[in-house]
Every structure is written in structure tokens, then in C-alpha cells.
Design an enzyme around this catalytic site. Structure first.
Site, short mmCIF file in Angstrom:
data_model
loop_
_atom_site.label_atom_id
_atom_site.label_comp_id
_atom_site.label_asym_id
_atom_site.label_seq_id
_atom_site.Cartn_x
_atom_site.Cartn_y
_atom_site.Cartn_z
N GLY A 83 -2.13 3.06 -8.12
CA GLY A 83 -2.93 2.81 -6.93
C GLY A 83 -2.14 2.94 -5.65
O GLY A 83 -2.40 2.23 -4.68
N ASN B 239 -2.09 5.07 -3.26
CA ASN B 239 -2.60 5.92 -2.18
C ASN B 239 -3.00 5.14 -0.93
O ASN B 239 -3.30 5.73 0.10
CB ASN B 239 -3.79 6.74 -2.66
N GLY C 277 -2.94 0.90 1.20
CA GLY C 277 -2.56 -0.50 1.23
C GLY C 277 -1.11 -0.76 0.90
O GLY C 277 -0.21 0.03 1.20
N GLY D 217 0.38 -0.65 -1.90
CA GLY D 217 0.93 0.36 -2.79
C GLY D 217 1.47 1.56 -2.05
O GLY D 217 2.55 2.07 -2.37
N SER E 256 -1.11 -12.59 -6.34
CA SER E 256 -1.84 -12.89 -5.11
C SER E 256 -1.78 -14.38 -4.80
O SER E 256 -1.67 -15.22 -5.70
CB SER E 256 -3.30 -12.48 -5.25
N TYR F 208 -12.09 -12.04 -8.75
CA TYR F 208 -10.84 -11.61 -8.13
C TYR F 208 -9.71 -12.60 -8.42
O TYR F 208 -8.64 -12.21 -8.91
CB TYR F 208 -11.00 -11.47 -6.62
#
Length: 307
Positions: free
Chosen positions: A20, A22, A24, A26, A150, A175
Site C-alpha cells: 500500500g 502509493n 499516505g 506508506g 494505530s 477499524y
């Protein structure tokens, strides 16, 4: 020990795969590692967004070694295909488990295998991927698995008796529960690696409270509206950009003093330089880890012996 994100150790001998990557945290993890000289592989679901991220890193980092590779963590066939591709590389120094769903659907949804979609995205795909590429990591001296957790883990609990939230779904439970499960997985993986005498280490990090509106604009990657910037900057006292959120995973990949089982996050909890942090008791619990592991094996349809 002090860590300076502006003076990273040389990483020209490192190959780092970021799921992931691409956008944020990451994306900025990849950009910063590329700036330190690492060969960066962005494993992403959307090929157009992946190529936009690759182009952005090449624009912003002279002589960057960066590439994209396809990976949809909710699709077992995609996970297995990517695992096969990675095994052919012969060397991966760090696997950063970053891909995730930050804004879950209001109503419960499932992936093609029938798993709750947020759990599948944030945990199960990574579980299956690590299980399949562990031989590659074992063959790489000093390899690391870095799991993105998180702060949300402090505000909920893991429902082992309803892991898929079939009885009590809310977007928040989905989440927060998935992030607790991700952290539990990271710590339990470390315990099993140590018991097996492995040279691979597992590290868990969290990016604090990192928002798009406090993040530098990057064409094709991060282009927040004026309204987003205005609202996010109202929270400046306790938030930071995703570029700063990337400091923790970057340190987990590069710092030679970081060891398996460490937990890193911003020094101010929600923002700041990356330092050792204290995870929730449930995330670190060996009992919870032992109970969760077979549930993940069953849901991911992936045996994961560590030996």
C-alpha cells in the site's frame, strides 16, 4: 537513543517492500527510504496510483531506485502471486505491512473469501503474505517485518469471540479491532520467531495522529483541498503530516539498535520524533497472541508454522 530523520543511515544495500505504498504514510516511508539509498518496492492494488507514486519519488529523490508491483491484500490469488514474485528476488531486507483501510464502510462487507473486509485488508492479507515469504526473509540476514499499528488500539478491544464482527459490526469497531489484531500479530510473530531461533525480527509501529491536510502536497499522491488543510491545521497542536508519521516505520527498518518486539511511535504520542512507545497490554499479551494465531490461520486459509 536520539533519531534524526534528516540524517538517515545509508541503505544502499537494502531492499524494502512496502504494501500500500502509493499514498499516505506508506508513500512517505518509501520516499524517505529511497532518499537513504534503499531499493524500494511499492506493492499496491491500483496500478495507476502506484505508477504515480513511483513517478513522484523519482521526481523528488534524485537517482531513486523504486518500482511498483501488484498486490491486492484482499485477494488471495493476488497475495499468492506476489509472494511467488518476491520469492524469486532472493533478498528482501524489510517487509513493511502498511496497506490498510482507514475509512471502513458503514455497513459490514466481506471480501471474495467471505471475510469481513476491514479485517481482510488490515490483517489477513498480510498474515498470508508473511507466511508465504518467510523463507525469503529467513534467507536474508537481519530481515525485518514491520507492522503498522494505530493509536486506535487504545480506544477499543479485540473481540476474539466475534473476530469477523458478524454480531456487532460498526465501522469504528472494525477499524480499531483490526489494528489491535495487527499489533497482536506483530508481537506474536516475534515471539514465535524467537522460539524458533530465527534471524528475522518483527517490529510494530504506529504513526501517531497523521493527517492529509498537514502533509506536504505531492502531485498524484497527496493533494488535499483547501478545506481539508484548513480543518486539519486547526488540530496542529496534536497532529502531524503523514510524512512525519512515516518516521516510525523508517526507523524500524533502518535503525540497527531496534530489536524484535520493539514498539515505536511519536515521542508526543500523537506527533513528534519516533521513539520507543508502550503498546496496550492486550496487544502485547502472549495469551491473546496464542488465541488469535489459529483464528488468523483459519480466516486466511493459511497454515503458518514458524520453525
Amino acid at each position: 537513543m536520539a533519531w534524526d530523520p534528516a540524517a538517515l543511515p545509508d541503505a544502499h544495500d537494502r531492499t524494502v517492500v512496502i504494501t500500500g505504498g502509493n499514498s499516505g504514510v506508506g508513500y512517505f516511508t518509501g520516499e524517505q527510504l529511497a532518499g537513504a539509498g534503499a531499493r524500494v518496492v511499492l506493492a499496491c492494488r491500483d496500478p495507476e496510483r502506484a505508477e504515480a507514486a513511483v513517478s513522484a519519488i523519482r521526481r523528488r529523490v534524485p537517482r531513486a531506485r523504486v518500482e511498483a508491483t501488484p498486490l491486492d491484500v484482499t485477494d488471495r490469488r493476488s497475495v499468492d502471486a506476489q509472494a511467488a514474485i518476491l520469492l524469486e528476488r532472493g533478498k528482501v531486507d524489510a517487509l513493511v505491512l502498511n496497506a490498510g483501510m482507514v475509512h471502513p464502510p458503514r455497513e459490514r462487507r466481506t471480501d471474495a473469501s467471505g471475510n469481513e473486509l476491514v479485517l481482510a485488508t488490515n490483517v489477513l492479507g498480510h498474515f498470508r503474505l508473511v507466511a508465504r515469504v518467510l523463507p525469503l526473509l529467513e534467507a536474508t540476514v537481519g530481515a525485518r517485518v514491520v507492522t503498522l499499528g494505530s493509536l486506535a488500539t487504545r480506544l477499543s478491544r479485540l473481540r476474539l469471540d466475534d473476530l469477523q464482527l458478524e454480531r456487532a459490526y460498526t465501522s469504528w469497531r472494525a477499524y480499531a479491532g483490526s489494528k489491535i489484531a495487527a499489533q497482536v500479530f506483530g508481537f506474536e510473530l516475534e515471539r514465535r520467531l524467537r522460539a524458533a531461533g530465527s534471524g528475522v525480527t518483527s517490529i510494530v509501529v504506529h504513526p501517531g495522529y497523521s493527517t492529509s491536510g498537514r502533509t506536504p502536497g505531492v502531485r498524484g499522491v497527496n493533494e488535499p483541498t483547501r478545506a481539508t488543510r484548513f480543518v486539519d491545521n486547526l488540530q496542529a497542536a496534536w497532529s502531524q503530516g503523514k510524512d512525519h508519521g512515516a518516521w516510525a516505520p523508517v526507523r524500524a527498518v533502518l535503525d540497527p539498535d531496534i530489536t524484535g518486539g520493539d514498539y515505536l511511535g511519536p515521542v508526543g504520542r500523537t506527533k513528534g520524533l519516533p521513539t520507543h512507545a508502550r503498546p496496550t497490554r492486550s496487544s502485547r499479551s502472549p495469551r491473546t497472541g496464542a488465541l488469535l494465531w489459529p483464528l488468523l490461520e483459519a480466516a486466511a486459509d493459511q497454515p503458518f508454522p514458524v520453525s
